[in-house]
Design a protein around this motif. Structure first.
Motif, PDB file in Angstrom:
ATOM      1  N   SER A 199       0.829  -1.208   0.000  1.00 56.03           N
ATOM      2  CA  SER A 199       0.000   0.000   0.000  1.00 56.03           C
ATOM      3  C   SER A 199       0.866   1.261   0.000  1.00 56.03           C
ATOM      4  O   SER A 199       0.523   2.253  -0.648  1.00 56.03           O
ATOM      5  CB  SER A 199      -0.949   0.006   1.197  1.00 56.03           C
ATOM      6  N   SER A 200       1.986   1.252   0.700  1.00 55.75           N
ATOM      7  CA  SER A 200       2.884   2.407   0.727  1.00 55.75           C
ATOM      8  C   SER A 200       3.519   2.633  -0.646  1.00 55.75           C
ATOM      9  O   SER A 200       3.615   3.771  -1.118  1.00 55.75           O
ATOM     10  CB  SER A 200       3.981   2.211   1.768  1.00 55.75           C
ATOM     11  N   ILE A 201       3.951   1.548  -1.267  1.00 54.70           N
ATOM     12  CA  ILE A 201       4.567   1.650  -2.594  1.00 54.70           C
ATOM     13  C   ILE A 201       3.564   2.195  -3.596  1.00 54.70           C
ATOM     14  O   ILE A 201       3.867   3.132  -4.353  1.00 54.70           O
ATOM     15  CB  ILE A 201       5.109   0.273  -3.050  1.00 54.70           C
ATOM     16  N   MET A 202       2.364   1.647  -3.591  1.00 54.20           N
ATOM     17  CA  MET A 202       1.332   2.102  -4.525  1.00 54.20           C
ATOM     18  C   MET A 202       1.002   3.573  -4.302  1.00 54.20           C
ATOM     19  O   MET A 202       0.822   4.336  -5.259  1.00 54.20           O
ATOM     20  CB  MET A 202       0.086   1.231  -4.411  1.00 54.20           C
ATOM     21  N   SER A 203       0.940   3.976  -3.062  1.00 53.83           N
ATOM     22  CA  SER A 203       0.650   5.378  -2.740  1.00 53.83           C
ATOM     23  C   SER A 203       1.768   6.289  -3.239  1.00 53.83           C
ATOM     24  O   SER A 203       1.513   7.321  -3.865  1.00 53.83           O
ATOM     25  CB  SER A 203       0.474   5.526  -1.231  1.00 53.83           C
ATOM     26  N   GLU A 204       3.029   5.911  -2.987  1.00 56.54           N
ATOM     27  CA  GLU A 204       4.166   6.716  -3.434  1.00 56.54           C
ATOM     28  C   GLU A 204       4.241   6.815  -4.955  1.00 56.54           C
ATOM     29  O   GLU A 204       4.633   7.846  -5.494  1.00 56.54           O
ATOM     30  CB  GLU A 204       5.469   6.133  -2.888  1.00 56.54           C
ATOM     31  N   LEU A 205       3.869   5.749  -5.635  1.00 54.79           N
ATOM     32  CA  LEU A 205       3.899   5.746  -7.099  1.00 54.79           C
ATOM     33  C   LEU A 205       2.592   6.270  -7.708  1.00 54.79           C
ATOM     34  O   LEU A 205       2.442   6.303  -8.928  1.00 54.79           O
ATOM     35  CB  LEU A 205       4.200   4.333  -7.626  1.00 54.79           C
TER      36      LEU A 205
END
Length: 158
Positions: free
Chosen positions: A141-147
């Motif tokens: 979820s953090s990766i998707m949010s950052e990207l």
């Protein structure tokens, strides 16, 4: 017949689900014999997350070629990071030196004992060294949010 009755009993008592095949999904092999995977070709595939690229991106390159997708590749292993840096720029391929976890932050990563191997582990087992390196880990979820991705089309974990 005995296997069927055992399955039926387990479904009735709630230990298993009865799932029947509803459709056939075409599969296509992408990549070489070592680093390839089967994929179900999606007509509007755009973003692919590829975790654990190591030193073999044949899967990633094959689906870029076949489907013109964007690959977001991830691997926190030092050997993988160095190998990717030496590849130069690759069309539609972005690499991030992080691993996937259930938390955001640093963790100790044990590298393989065999110098020919790439993959490390956050857990000690016979195939890794006791000394470790610190690597960055993130939640999906953090990766998707950052990207800035609301969804991804394919998630490859290796």
């Amino acid at each position: 017949m005995k296997a069927f009755l055992t399955k039926l009993k387990n479904v009735i008592i709630g230990k298993e689900l009865w799932i029947r095949k509803q459709c056939r999904v075409p599969l296509m092999w992408c990549g070489n014999d070592y680093g390839g995977f089967y994929i179900s070709p999606l007509s509007k595939m755009k973003n692919v997350y590829s975790f654990g690229v190591g030193t073999d991106i044949s899967f990633d390159l094959a689906i870029i070629e076949k489907f013109n997708v964007n690959i977001f590749a991830f691997d926190p292993t030092p050997k993988s990071i160095d190998w990717i840096k030496n590849k130069g720029e690759i069309r539609n391929f972005r690499f991030y030196p992080i691993g996937l976890s259930n938390f955001d932050g640093k963790t100790e990563f044990h590298l393989p004992k065999n110098p020919e191997y790439v993959s490390g582990s956050a857990f000690l087992y016979d195939g890794v060294k006791t000394e470790a390196v610190s690597v960055e880990m993130k939640r999906l979820s953090s990766i998707m949010s950052e990207l800035e991705h609301e969804f991804i089309d394919v998630l490859k974990l290796d």
